[in-house]
Motif scaffolding. Structure first.
Motif, PDB file in Angstrom:
ATOM      1  N   GLN A 171      13.647   5.282   2.969  1.00 17.08           N
ATOM      2  CA  GLN A 171      12.844   5.570   1.774  1.00 17.08           C
ATOM      3  C   GLN A 171      12.087   4.330   1.315  1.00 17.08           C
ATOM      4  OE1 GLN A 171      14.870   8.315  -1.174  1.00 17.08           O
ATOM      5  NE2 GLN A 171      16.615   7.787   0.085  1.00 17.08           N
ATOM      6  N   ILE A 172      12.725   3.181   1.422  1.00 18.41           N
ATOM      7  CA  ILE A 172      12.046   1.960   0.982  1.00 18.41           C
ATOM      8  C   ILE A 172      10.855   1.657   1.898  1.00 18.41           C
ATOM      9  CG2 ILE A 172      12.297  -0.555   0.733  1.00 18.41           C
ATOM     10  CD1 ILE A 172      15.004  -0.073  -0.533  1.00 18.41           C
ATOM     11  N   THR A 173      11.010   1.934   3.175  1.00 19.46           N
ATOM     12  CA  THR A 173       9.884   1.745   4.096  1.00 19.46           C
ATOM     13  C   THR A 173       8.688   2.598   3.657  1.00 19.46           C
ATOM     14  OG1 THR A 173      11.494   1.420   5.858  1.00 19.46           O
ATOM     15  CG2 THR A 173       9.216   1.829   6.535  1.00 19.46           C
ATOM     16  N   ARG A 174       8.978   3.818   3.291  1.00 20.34           N
ATOM     17  CA  ARG A 174       7.894   4.698   2.837  1.00 20.34           C
ATOM     18  C   ARG A 174       7.252   4.184   1.553  1.00 20.34           C
ATOM     19  NH1 ARG A 174       8.570  10.249   4.844  1.00 20.34           N
ATOM     20  NH2 ARG A 174      10.098  10.092   6.508  1.00 20.34           N
ATOM     21  N   ILE A 175       8.099   3.734   0.637  1.00 20.01           N
ATOM     22  CA  ILE A 175       7.563   3.241  -0.634  1.00 20.01           C
ATOM     23  C   ILE A 175       6.723   1.983  -0.388  1.00 20.01           C
ATOM     24  CG2 ILE A 175       8.217   2.195  -2.843  1.00 20.01           C
ATOM     25  CD1 ILE A 175      10.626   4.190  -2.803  1.00 20.01           C
ATOM     26  N   ARG A 176       7.191   1.149   0.531  1.00 21.00           N
ATOM     27  CA  ARG A 176       6.430  -0.064   0.831  1.00 21.00           C
ATOM     28  C   ARG A 176       5.045   0.291   1.392  1.00 21.00           C
ATOM     29  NH1 ARG A 176       6.803  -5.622   2.101  1.00 21.00           N
ATOM     30  NH2 ARG A 176       9.044  -5.907   2.020  1.00 21.00           N
ATOM     31  N   ALA A 177       5.015   1.305   2.263  1.00 15.61           N
ATOM     32  CA  ALA A 177       3.725   1.704   2.835  1.00 15.61           C
ATOM     33  C   ALA A 177       2.771   2.170   1.731  1.00 15.61           C
ATOM     34  CB  ALA A 177       3.934   2.800   3.869  1.00 15.61           C
ATOM     35  N   ILE A 178       3.311   2.932   0.781  1.00 17.98           N
ATOM     36  CA  ILE A 178       2.474   3.426  -0.322  1.00 17.98           C
ATOM     37  C   ILE A 178       1.986   2.254  -1.177  1.00 17.98           C
ATOM     38  CG2 ILE A 178       2.521   4.765  -2.472  1.00 17.98           C
ATOM     39  CD1 ILE A 178       4.656   6.561  -0.969  1.00 17.98           C
ATOM     40  N   ALA A 179       2.893   1.344  -1.484  1.00 18.25           N
ATOM     41  CA  ALA A 179       2.537   0.201  -2.332  1.00 18.25           C
ATOM     42  C   ALA A 179       1.547  -0.719  -1.609  1.00 18.25           C
ATOM     43  CB  ALA A 179       3.792  -0.569  -2.736  1.00 18.25           C
ATOM     44  N   ASP A 180       1.820  -1.000  -0.333  1.00 15.52           N
ATOM     45  CA  ASP A 180       0.956  -1.923   0.418  1.00 15.52           C
ATOM     46  C   ASP A 180      -0.500  -1.479   0.425  1.00 15.52           C
ATOM     47  OD1 ASP A 180       2.888  -3.738   0.895  1.00 15.52           O
ATOM     48  OD2 ASP A 180       3.267  -3.180   2.995  1.00 15.52           O
ATOM     49  N   ALA A 181      -0.699  -0.166   0.474  1.00 13.97           N
ATOM     50  CA  ALA A 181      -2.064   0.349   0.473  1.00 13.97           C
ATOM     51  C   ALA A 181      -2.793  -0.010  -0.819  1.00 13.97           C
ATOM     52  CB  ALA A 181      -2.040   1.856   0.663  1.00 13.97           C
ATOM     53  N   LEU A 182      -2.039  -0.418  -1.829  1.00 17.51           N
ATOM     54  CA  LEU A 182      -2.650  -0.729  -3.132  1.00 17.51           C
ATOM     55  C   LEU A 182      -2.627  -2.229  -3.431  1.00 17.51           C
ATOM     56  CD1 LEU A 182      -1.016   2.221  -5.109  1.00 17.51           C
ATOM     57  CD2 LEU A 182      -3.411   2.053  -4.467  1.00 17.51           C
TER      58      LEU A 182
ATOM     59  N   GLY B  81      -0.154   2.560 -12.127  1.00 19.67           N
ATOM     60  CA  GLY B  81      -0.093   3.991 -12.437  1.00 19.67           C
ATOM     61  C   GLY B  81      -0.392   4.840 -11.203  1.00 19.67           C
ATOM     62  N   GLU B  82      -1.356   4.371 -10.408  1.00  9.91           N
ATOM     63  CA  GLU B  82      -1.707   5.087  -9.183  1.00  9.91           C
ATOM     64  C   GLU B  82      -0.521   5.084  -8.215  1.00  9.91           C
ATOM     65  OE1 GLU B  82      -5.508   3.562  -7.923  1.00  9.91           O
ATOM     66  OE2 GLU B  82      -5.311   4.655  -6.029  1.00  9.91           O
ATOM     67  N   CYS B  83       0.127   3.950  -8.133  1.00 14.75           N
ATOM     68  CA  CYS B  83       1.282   3.816  -7.240  1.00 14.75           C
ATOM     69  C   CYS B  83       2.371   4.826  -7.622  1.00 14.75           C
ATOM     70  CB  CYS B  83       1.819   2.385  -7.301  1.00 14.75           C
ATOM     71  SG  CYS B  83       3.125   2.088  -6.103  1.00 14.75           S
ATOM     72  N   VAL B  84       2.614   4.976  -8.933  1.00  9.77           N
ATOM     73  CA  VAL B  84       3.616   5.934  -9.405  1.00  9.77           C
ATOM     74  C   VAL B  84       3.262   7.336  -8.913  1.00  9.77           C
ATOM     75  CG1 VAL B  84       4.601   7.035 -11.445  1.00  9.77           C
ATOM     76  CG2 VAL B  84       4.199   4.563 -11.442  1.00  9.77           C
ATOM     77  N   ALA B  85       2.010   7.730  -9.134  1.00  8.41           N
ATOM     78  CA  ALA B  85       1.600   9.090  -8.746  1.00  8.41           C
ATOM     79  C   ALA B  85       1.708   9.281  -7.232  1.00  8.41           C
ATOM     80  CB  ALA B  85       0.177   9.371  -9.219  1.00  8.41           C
ATOM     81  N   ASN B  86       1.334   8.241  -6.460  1.00  9.84           N
ATOM     82  CA  ASN B  86       1.400   8.379  -4.999  1.00  9.84           C
ATOM     83  C   ASN B  86       2.832   8.488  -4.493  1.00  9.84           C
ATOM     84  OD1 ASN B  86      -1.319   8.213  -5.104  1.00  9.84           O
ATOM     85  ND2 ASN B  86      -1.512   6.204  -4.142  1.00  9.84           N
ATOM     86  N   ILE B  87       3.732   7.740  -5.099  1.00 10.09           N
ATOM     87  CA  ILE B  87       5.144   7.834  -4.683  1.00 10.09           C
ATOM     88  C   ILE B  87       5.651   9.244  -4.935  1.00 10.09           C
ATOM     89  CG2 ILE B  87       7.503   7.101  -5.208  1.00 10.09           C
ATOM     90  CD1 ILE B  87       6.385   4.319  -5.830  1.00 10.09           C
TER      91      ILE B  87
END
Ligand SMILES: Cc1cc2nc3c(=O)[nH]c(=O)nc-3n(C[C@H](O)[C@H](O)[C@H](O)COP(=O)(O)OP(=O)(O)OC[C@H]3O[C@@H](n4cnc5c(N)ncnc54)[C@H](O)[C@@H]3O)c2cc1C
Ligand SMILES: Cc1cc2nc3c(=O)[nH]c(=O)nc-3n(C[C@H](O)[C@H](O)[C@H](O)COP(=O)(O)OP(=O)(O)OC[C@H]3O[C@@H](n4cnc5c(N)ncnc54)[C@H](O)[C@@H]3O)c2cc1C
Lengths: 480, 364
Positions: free
Chosen positions: A302-313, A246-252
């Motif tokens: 865009q996928i690079t950005r999403i990966r960075a957000i996800a990786d942090a979690l 859920g956090e990942c969704v909000a961060n994206i």
């Protein structure tokens, strides 16, 4: 069966033959059905627990014929239930024994495609998918894409203000509807909106969309069309807790990347999907599918950005699709989720919506309620806009199970309202959530809505026992 | 010009009380937000909502803003910008053309369904309105919609109230969807093109998947705007330059999008009309307007024409609203007839049976 429908009006039932004769006089012979063998095909929509054959079914082929049906029914005081393809999950197209079904599925013409002004005008009996099929060779598409798009019609989409997986970016039906031809209960035909950009007067089209067949019968529509994106690619992200997903969704969403879709599947759903479709999803409590669009380089970015957000979690897995086959494999499980669930038994599918930040809490509470009610629930939904789809599994052959499932469902929907959400994000109220409307709205909030219906349909002929709790609507319905 | 503010409630309850009282006495009210629109020809006592001001909740992560109607729009814009967000429909600030001395408010923005150039991509104000609280003409405090992105629970009255110019209800709280500000933007300018050529440029550009977020023609130049992530932008710019090479595009780092949005080019007086049309009809309509003796500009890829000049453009394009009257006469909003007029009147009576909210504003 806990949802009551009003008893059929004996005066109307007594005049059945007269009503059918009047309809026959006004329409071609094959447009009126009253043989009980055949009317049975119209006894329910996709909320199959509730069934009732109508007095008669009419299947007009033109706006003029729709108007003829409306005039006959208004003259004789007969309720009318509009129907598209009957895929409503809310009982929106459920008949009563004293009603005439007005089916618009024979109005199937594509009237105009204007790519310079970016619209398509169709009769509303066309299916959602066929609209996009018409547009594909021209490089355009129609954005709202309900999972039922193979069957459901534009009429039903407009009535329910339907959405789909891609509405995170493109909006729902109301954001893509430019105009409509509507038959009022008087038989008058009115044009609302059109190819110009927005009304200069009151936005009547805005209240028509999502009005669940309460205000008029929609026979033609002007729909906004969009140029097809150059490409699209999904990624799959697995997490070891629903909260973190859920956090990942909000961060994206905050980040400025605007995916076209963010879909969520929980553990019960993943298990069912694995057993059914063998999609090879990771074995974890929560999976997200995030799809982005654009040219290849834009997608990579865009996928690079999403990966960075996800990786942090700390995801359990981050799976990219490098080609069309891998993209299909990622979508395969999600697309078969409803089918997979169907194999587990009967289910009811809710669509309460919550603020995105409330997803983790809501999911946890649904888990607790599931144990309390002793029924399994699986969650597969449009996470980007908080539009949940809890599927409550039950056994229709076990006495009392449906009632238990409905009680569980009502608790989930009340929960959605409590956390700042709503009863239904895209399926509509119909009969299914009718009696919960008081949980979301105060009596006066419902009163003003019913007063709006009075303006369009003073005799409450259209879908009279839907949307509004029966006790609240009694005085309005009695006007007939 | 200053408006004498007789009534300035500071709470929803007070708004309800005042309206209930006027309903009982059938005494008309003229609803005022930021007061930028001096020409509010509605009869009646002024009811100002400017003290009903302030943000209730702003949740950037949920992309929702809940605020009271009197909140000044510039304040909202600054607050969202600080979080890297914006109202994607780009509400204009029409102070310059309306020559009022107030500051546009959030309630006035919703009441006018005010939407700027980005409407071609992002939709109008009403598409971003998630819910409302309002007081109807009986003095009932009501709500519709909510604060979630998708909501089909009951009739969508929020859409109806957006653009109702205070003739159905006084808005007391609005919930809007916010979106991330796109980090970079660039403009392609096409100097010295006619409106007909501009339309060809717009049609070509808006038929690409490059998400053109502004398509305006002002003073002989056509402008296309693209916005996005840095990398996206360079790619899209180059594709559009290639596609439109024959029209000799120039790349501008920046262009006066704010001034074009606010119609600054027609700030200096004269009757001003806002005309909605099918985009490809725009060049012909504009030729007609020129023959009437005035100037026009295009926004929304041709779907919106601003006309400053004499005469009544409704003979050329029926969906014309007179925004600044000056010497013009006749109704400001396009007159309706037949069943649509009957439905609109019926809705007015449903919301406001005594006819006390901005009476006559939309039909006089
Ligand atoms: C497997 C499955 C998946 C689904 N997925 C989605 C999804 O992803 N998103 C989503 O939003 N919905 C979804 N739905 C729900 C449903 O498909 C939509 O509500 C759809 O828009 C209904 O269209 P229909 O043509 O079947 O309408 P019907 O079910 O026939 O009617 C729906 C409502 O519209 C009214 N109506 C029908 N025709 C007219 C008309 N001409 N004028 C006025 N009112 C009319 C009816 O009275 C009724 O209230 C799904 C349903 C199923 C079974
Ligand atoms: C005839 C006319 C048509 C217009 N049409 C458009 C348009 O289509 N698009 C556009 O962008 N701009 C339009 N405008 C300009 C627009 O009205 C103003 O730019 C904007 O409303 C300014 O906000 P404000 O807070 O200063 O409102 P004000 O100038 O105070 O009021 C503007 C209108 O909104 C109403 N209003 C204000 N606050 C509330 C509230 N809380 N509840 C209910 N009603 C309220 C008022 O009664 C008035 O009718 C129009 C102006 C005129 C004169």
């Amino acid at each position: 069966m806990t949802i009551a429908m009003p008893a059929p009006d004996p005066r109307i039932l007594a005049r059945g033959p007269q009503i059918v004769a009047a309809l026959r006089a006004a329409l071609p012979a094959d447009a009126v059905i009253d043989d009980p063998q055949e009317t049975r095909a119209y006894e329910c929509d996709a909320l199959t627990a509730y069934r009732c054959p109508p007095l008669a079914v009419t299947l007009p082929r033109s706006t003029a014929e729709v108007a003829a049906v409306m005039r006959v029914c208004a003259d004789l005081g007969v309720p009318v239930v509009p129907r598209g393809a009957g895929t409503s999950l809310a009982g929106g197209a459920l008949p009563t024994a004293d009603c005439v079904i007005l089916g618009t599925m024979r109005l199937r013409e594509v009237l105009e495609i204007d790519t310079a002004n970016r619209f398509i005008r169709v009769q509303t009996g066309v299916t959602n998918l066929s609209v996009s099929a018409e547009l594909e060779p021209l490089g355009f598409f129609y954005a709202p894409d309900p999972s039922s798009q193979l069957a459901c019609t534009i009429a039903g989409n407009i009535a329910m203000n339907s959405g789909g997986a891609h509405c995170l970016k493109y909006g729902v039906t109301t954001n893509n509807l430019m105009g409509a031809t509507v038959v009022l209960t008087t038989g008058e035909i009115v044009e609302l909106g059109g190819p110009e950009m927005g009304p200069a007067g009151l936005d009547l089209l805005g209240i028509l969309c999502g009005s669940e067949g309460q205000l008029g019968v929609v026979t033609e529509a002007t729909l906004r069309i969009l140029p097809r994106p150059e490409g699209a690619r999904p990624v799959l992200i697995g997490f070891d807790s629903p909260e973190v997903a859920g956090e990942c969704v909000a961060n994206i969403i905050r980040s400025g990347v605007l995916p076209v879709a963010i879909e969520y599947m929980d553990e019960p759903c993943l298990r069912a999907v694995e057993a059914f479709a063998k999609a090879g999803y990771p074995d974890c409590p929560a999976v997200l599918i995030v799809e982005v669009e654009g040219a290849p380089a834009e997608i990579d970015d865009q996928i690079t950005r999403i990966r960075a957000i996800a990786d942090a979690l700390n995801p359990v897995e981050f799976r990219e699709s490098r080609n069309a086959d891998e993209a299909l494999a990622i979508w395969k499980g999600r697309k078969s989720a409803f089918g997979a669930m169907g194999r587990l038994g009967d289910y009811i599918c809710l669509d309460g919506t919550v603020p995105v930040g409330q997803l983790p809490y809501t999911l946890r509470r649904i888990g607790e309620l599931s144990r309390q009610h002793g029924l399994e629930v699986a969650n597969v939904f449009h996470a980007g806009d908080g539009n949940m789809h809890p599927l409550i599994l039950f056994d229709a052959n076990t006495p009392g199970d449906l009632a238990r499932a409905e009680a569980f469902g009502a608790d989930i929907l009340r929960l959605c309202v409590q956390v700042g959400g709503c009863l239904t994000g895209e399926h509509g109220v119909g009969v299914e959530k009718r009696d919960l409307m008081g949980d979301q709205y105060a009596p006066e909030d419902l009163a003003i809505q019913m007063q709006v219906k009075d303006v369009f349909d003073p005799d409450w002929l259209l879908n009279p026992a839907k949307v509004f709790p029966l006790d609240a609507s009694a005085a309005h319905r009695a006007a007939r | 010009m200053t408006v004498a503010l007789d009534l300035a409630p500071a709470s929803e309850a007070e708004v309800a009380e005042i309206i209930a009282d006027r309903h009982a006495r059938r005494a008309p009210l003229r609803i005022v937000g930021g007061g930028t629109r001096v020409e509010n020809r509605a009869r009646g006592e002024a009811l100002s909502l400017s003290r009903l001001s302030g943000v209730v909740t702003y949740s950037p992560g949920e992309m929702t803003l809940i605020a009271r109607p009197g909140t000044p729009l510039p304040e909202i814009k600054a607050m969202l910008e600080a979080e890297g967000q914006a109202l994607a429909f780009e509400p204009p600030d029409l102070r310059g053309i309306l020559s009022g001395n107030g500051t546009p408010s959030l309630g006035g923005m919703v009441a006018a369904n005010a939407s700027g150039p980005r409407r071609v991509l992002a939709g109008a104000c009403r598409d971003h309105l998630l819910g409302v609280r309002f007081v109807d003409g009986r003095g009932r405090l009501l709500k519709n919609g909510g604060r979630v992105m998708k909501n089909v629970t009951g009739l969508d009255l929020s859409k109806l109230l957006a653009g109702s110019h205070g003739t159905l209800a006084a808005l007391t709280e609005v919930v809007l969807k916010t979106l991330p500000l796109l980090p970079a933007r660039t403009t392609l300018a096409f100097p010295g093109v006619t409106q007909a050529t501009a339309l060809r440029i717009f049609t070509a550009a808006l038929s690409t998947p490059f998400e053109v977020s502004g398509a305006v023609h002002v003073g002989g130049t056509a402008y296309l705007r693209i916005e996005g992530l840095e990398r996206q932008l360079a790619y899209r710019r180059d594709r559009l330059l290639a596609l439109l090479a024959e029209h000799r595009p120039e790349v501008l780092d920046d262009a006066p999008w704010g001034a074009m949005r606010d119609v600054a080019h027609f700030a200096d007086g004269g009757p001003l009309w806002r005309i909605l049309c099918k985009p490809t009809d725009a060049p012909e309509i504009c030729a007609g307007l020129r023959a009437m003796g005035g100037d026009s500009s295009l926004d929304w890829g041709g779907g919106l024409i601003w006309y400053r000049g004499p005469g009544n453009p409704r003979a050329l394009a029926p969906h014309a609203t007179l925004i600044r009257r000056d010497t013009a006469t006749g109704p400001a909003f396009p007159p309706q007839s037949g069943a649509v007029a009957r439905l609109q009147d019926g809705l007015r009576r449903a919301f406001d049976p005594a006819g006390i909210l901005n009476p006559g504003l939309m039909d006089a």
